[in-house]
Design a protein around this motif. Structure first.
Motif, PDB file in Angstrom:
ATOM      1  N   ASP A 144       1.699  -0.447  -4.814  1.00  0.00           N
ATOM      2  CA  ASP A 144       1.163   0.277  -5.874  1.00  0.00           C
ATOM      3  C   ASP A 144       2.127   0.427  -7.143  1.00  0.00           C
ATOM      4  O   ASP A 144       2.022   0.982  -8.087  1.00  0.00           O
ATOM      5  N   ARG A 145       3.261  -0.641  -7.040  1.00  0.00           N
ATOM      6  CA  ARG A 145       4.492  -0.957  -7.856  1.00  0.00           C
ATOM      7  C   ARG A 145       5.402   0.490  -8.173  1.00  0.00           C
ATOM      8  O   ARG A 145       6.099   0.494  -9.192  1.00  0.00           O
ATOM      9  N   VAL A 146       5.587   1.099  -7.021  1.00  0.00           N
ATOM     10  CA  VAL A 146       6.250   2.283  -7.071  1.00  0.00           C
ATOM     11  C   VAL A 146       7.741   2.066  -6.448  1.00  0.00           C
ATOM     12  O   VAL A 146       7.869   1.540  -5.310  1.00  0.00           O
ATOM     13  N   PRO A 147       8.936   1.966  -7.066  1.00  0.00           N
ATOM     14  CA  PRO A 147      10.161   1.659  -6.690  1.00  0.00           C
ATOM     15  C   PRO A 147      10.618   2.610  -5.451  1.00  0.00           C
ATOM     16  O   PRO A 147      10.462   3.915  -5.590  1.00  0.00           O
ATOM     17  N   VAL A 148      11.079   2.196  -4.369  1.00  0.00           N
ATOM     18  CA  VAL A 148      11.381   2.988  -2.996  1.00  0.00           C
ATOM     19  C   VAL A 148      12.694   2.366  -2.520  1.00  0.00           C
ATOM     20  O   VAL A 148      13.106   1.246  -2.948  1.00  0.00           O
ATOM     21  N   LEU A 149      13.438   3.158  -1.838  1.00  0.00           N
ATOM     22  CA  LEU A 149      14.567   2.770  -1.216  1.00  0.00           C
ATOM     23  C   LEU A 149      14.336   2.073   0.024  1.00  0.00           C
ATOM     24  O   LEU A 149      13.815   2.673   0.965  1.00  0.00           O
ATOM     25  N   MET A 150      14.607   0.741   0.424  1.00  0.00           N
ATOM     26  CA  MET A 150      14.348  -0.021   1.279  1.00  0.00           C
ATOM     27  C   MET A 150      15.110  -1.397   1.245  1.00  0.00           C
ATOM     28  O   MET A 150      14.840  -2.002   0.281  1.00  0.00           O
ATOM     29  N   HIS A 151      16.042  -1.387   2.384  1.00  0.00           N
ATOM     30  CA  HIS A 151      16.792  -2.858   2.006  1.00  0.00           C
ATOM     31  C   HIS A 151      15.907  -4.039   2.719  1.00  0.00           C
ATOM     32  O   HIS A 151      15.948  -4.914   1.804  1.00  0.00           O
ATOM     33  N   ASP A 152      15.242  -3.985   3.909  1.00  0.00           N
ATOM     34  CA  ASP A 152      14.578  -5.261   4.247  1.00  0.00           C
ATOM     35  C   ASP A 152      13.301  -5.157   3.721  1.00  0.00           C
ATOM     36  O   ASP A 152      12.834  -4.154   2.820  1.00  0.00           O
ATOM     37  N   ALA A 153      12.489  -6.426   3.499  1.00  0.00           N
ATOM     38  CA  ALA A 153      11.279  -6.805   2.891  1.00  0.00           C
ATOM     39  C   ALA A 153      10.405  -5.835   3.681  1.00  0.00           C
ATOM     40  O   ALA A 153       9.237  -5.701   3.338  1.00  0.00           O
ATOM     41  N   THR A 154      10.375  -5.593   5.079  1.00  0.00           N
ATOM     42  CA  THR A 154       9.583  -5.175   5.924  1.00  0.00           C
ATOM     43  C   THR A 154      10.244  -3.547   6.318  1.00  0.00           C
ATOM     44  O   THR A 154      11.323  -3.541   6.037  1.00  0.00           O
ATOM     45  N   VAL A 155       9.459  -2.499   6.713  1.00  0.00           N
ATOM     46  CA  VAL A 155       9.887  -1.290   7.294  1.00  0.00           C
ATOM     47  C   VAL A 155      10.160  -1.329   8.832  1.00  0.00           C
ATOM     48  O   VAL A 155      10.534  -0.492   9.386  1.00  0.00           O
ATOM     49  N   ASP A 156      10.151  -2.461   9.399  1.00  0.00           N
ATOM     50  CA  ASP A 156      10.151  -2.496  10.835  1.00  0.00           C
ATOM     51  C   ASP A 156      11.448  -2.002  11.298  1.00  0.00           C
ATOM     52  O   ASP A 156      11.599  -1.244  12.611  1.00  0.00           O
ATOM     53  N   ARG A 157      12.647  -2.390  10.708  1.00  0.00           N
ATOM     54  CA  ARG A 157      13.784  -1.875  11.442  1.00  0.00           C
ATOM     55  C   ARG A 157      14.125  -0.761  11.041  1.00  0.00           C
ATOM     56  O   ARG A 157      14.824   0.174  12.181  1.00  0.00           O
ATOM     57  N   THR A 158      14.118   0.001   9.978  1.00  0.00           N
ATOM     58  CA  THR A 158      14.347   1.257   9.853  1.00  0.00           C
ATOM     59  C   THR A 158      13.554   2.356   9.895  1.00  0.00           C
ATOM     60  O   THR A 158      13.644   3.659   9.704  1.00  0.00           O
ATOM     61  N   THR A 159      12.063   2.367  10.347  1.00  0.00           N
ATOM     62  CA  THR A 159      11.121   3.220  10.220  1.00  0.00           C
ATOM     63  C   THR A 159      10.284   3.078  11.581  1.00  0.00           C
ATOM     64  O   THR A 159      10.497   2.183  12.434  1.00  0.00           O
ATOM     65  N   ASP A 160       9.404   4.149  11.715  1.00  0.00           N
ATOM     66  CA  ASP A 160       8.296   3.950  13.017  1.00  0.00           C
ATOM     67  C   ASP A 160       7.146   3.114  12.514  1.00  0.00           C
ATOM     68  O   ASP A 160       6.218   3.269  13.335  1.00  0.00           O
ATOM     69  N   GLY A 161       7.408   2.638  11.363  1.00  0.00           N
ATOM     70  CA  GLY A 161       6.147   1.667  11.105  1.00  0.00           C
ATOM     71  C   GLY A 161       6.446   0.169  10.924  1.00  0.00           C
ATOM     72  O   GLY A 161       7.373  -0.374  11.816  1.00  0.00           O
ATOM     73  N   SER A 162       5.541  -0.592  10.665  1.00  0.00           N
ATOM     74  CA  SER A 162       5.542  -2.031  10.553  1.00  0.00           C
ATOM     75  C   SER A 162       5.016  -2.631   9.261  1.00  0.00           C
ATOM     76  O   SER A 162       4.032  -1.950   8.732  1.00  0.00           O
ATOM     77  N   GLY A 163       5.343  -3.753   8.739  1.00  0.00           N
ATOM     78  CA  GLY A 163       4.677  -4.253   7.687  1.00  0.00           C
ATOM     79  C   GLY A 163       5.502  -4.607   6.725  1.00  0.00           C
ATOM     80  O   GLY A 163       6.731  -4.071   6.506  1.00  0.00           O
TER      81      GLY A 163
END
Length: 479
Positions: A106-125
């Motif tokens: 939904d076009r909200v800027p968030v902090l995340m290095h990778d294109a996916t959330v897999d490495r840094t969170t308990d989620g995926s995608g």
């Protein structure tokens, strides 16, 4: 045309430590006769750390203060790109915090290095496929993340949240944000943090000029290497506030000291010391062994006055005192690769005959030695292996054993300590540090009573136990 941000009054130089520190600008108050002291105090605008960082960043003088940038925040104390990491980085002395920006579905800027959330969170995608509400339910992992890094209570922050944290504390280096610059600009204007946010890119000069002409007051740094060195000529008389220069070899064109002096005459020279291919091996870890090999060379040879680092506190200490991570008073430190002489079966036992690492192992000996971005460490640890060390103790007493280690695994392994051929200690667990290059000093409960003189210390790994960790050094700390 590039719009230069308004420059605050320039401070006068003052004596100080080896680190050049700009003096504070005096704040003038309008005193109303008869006004209560607290009312006058409220009327005086208080200079913030962010005000000082903004002014320092615009300083192009020869004695401009060397500024510290925290890479992904202070990830050694909190998850990378978390609000806690941003706060900790400023608290530990960084004037600038680098964060990575991605857009949600939904076009909200968030902090995340990778294109996916897999490495840094308990989620995926992919971040771009997840809404802000979906991201908000995820928990961040410790440090640099990884599948076996423990989960924390920290959540994925929005850029707006991070800018509010930084508003009075310092500047924010907006990495990976150029393609989302319009959304990011709306965040900066909406949070009143235009002076805190630093855009950067390697975009074509005309594209940069167009953006800055339409976004008055935007701070901008251009990333530069041999491939786009011509951008300096393209900017002409309207140079960026800083150039972030990357070079993997000392003979790269952008690493030429004369070229860098030219850049410094128009703005700041920014060099990253996290990885060897960003600054020809002049890394954080090299600096912790000998600052002249790392940060000292970046300052003296290449004229850097902005350094981005994974070791904020150590860099701050070096800039203030000339020392980086010194041995604590009364402690004894021995590098992992500095094991005793004598060869296989006498000084050490390794399960294979060759050095499996990429580091400078001893010719003809099988201890595995790796170079992790300048940290020379014993690696490829396996069960049943052991190493001995000659340790000189200057003062008799009781000493606690600590080890600077790294591993992305949990459990990472265990070791035991013995004096000579004495009875080994109980097992000491090596905790996950979230990456092979994320070294951490871990203290054990093993205590040794040592008279003054030379001792043989034996580190052994239990046979059959899982072992996959790296040893930078052992440290005996007086109790």
């Amino acid at each position: 045309m590039i719009q230069r941000p308004q420059v605050l009054p320039q401070p006068t130089a003052r004596p100080g430590p080896r680190r050049p520190v700009a003096a504070l600008t005096a704040v003038c108050a309008l005193v109303v006769l008869g006004a209560a002291p607290d009312a006058v105090a409220r009327a005086v605008p208080q200079e913030t750390a962010a005000d000082r960082a903004y002014r320092d960043f615009l300083d192009r003088g020869a004695d401009a203060k060397v500024m510290t940038v925290a890479h992904r925040g202070q990830w050694r104390e909190a998850p990378e790109n978390s609000l806690a990491a941003v706060r900790a980085a400023f608290a530990d002395g960084a004037e600038v915090v680098e964060v990575d920006v991605r857009l949600t579905k939904d076009r909200v800027p968030v902090l995340m290095h990778d294109a996916t959330v897999d490495r840094t969170t308990d989620g995926s995608g992919r971040v771009a496929d997840l809404t802000l509400a979906e991201l908000a339910r995820l928990r961040l992992r410790k440090g640099l993340g990884g599948a076996q890094a423990p989960l924390t209570r920290q959540r994925v922050p929005t850029l707006a949240d991070a800018m509010r944290v930084a508003k009075r504390r310092g500047l924010v280096n907006l990495d990976k944000a150029w393609d989302a610059r319009e959304e990011v600009w709306r965040v900066l204007t909406g949070t009143g943090t235009v002076r805190n946010g630093l855009f950067k890119s390697a975009a074509p000069v005309d594209e940069v000029r167009a953006f800055l002409a339409e976004h008055r007051g935007a701070l901008y740094a251009h990333t530069l290497d041999d491939d786009n060195r011509g951008a300096v000529e393209g900017f002409g008389g309207e140079q960026p506030l800083a150039y972030e220069v990357g070079f993997d070899k000392t003979d790269d064109a952008v690493a030429d000291p004369a070229f860098l002096r030219r850049l410094r005459s128009t703005g700041r020279v920014w060099i990253n010391s996290m990885e060897g291919d960003l600054a020809a091996g002049h890394t954080d870890e090299a600096s912790l062994i000998d600052p002249a090999r790392g940060w000292g060379a970046l300052l003296r040879t290449y004229g850097a006055n902005v350094i981005q680092t994974d070791n904020v506190e150590a860099l701050e200490e070096y800039l203030a005192t000339g020392q980086a991570a010194p041995v604590p008073r009364g402690a004894v430190r021995v590098q992992g690769e500095a094991y005793a002489e004598g060869g296989e079966g006498v000084a050490y036992h390794d399960t294979d005959a060759d050095n499996r690492g990429d580091g400078p192992g001893r010719p003809g000996e099988g201890v595995d030695v790796c170079d992790h971005e300048g940290a020379i460490a014993v690696c490829w640890m396996r069960g049943s292996e052991w190493l001995t060390y000659q340790v000189d103790v200057a003062r008799a007493g009781r000493y606690t054993v600590a080890a600077r280690v790294s591993s992305p695994y949990s459990p990472a392994g265990t070791y035991r300590i013995a004096l000579g051929r004495g009875t080994p200690s109980g097992p000491v667990a090596v905790g996950v540090t979230t990456h092979h290059r994320a070294f951490e000093l871990q203290r054990s409960r093993v205590t040794l009573r040592l008279p003054r003189g030379r001792h043989t210390l034996r580190l052994s790994l239990d046979e059959g136990a899982f072992q996959n960790w790296n040893l930078d050094y052992l440290q005996l700390e007086p109790r």
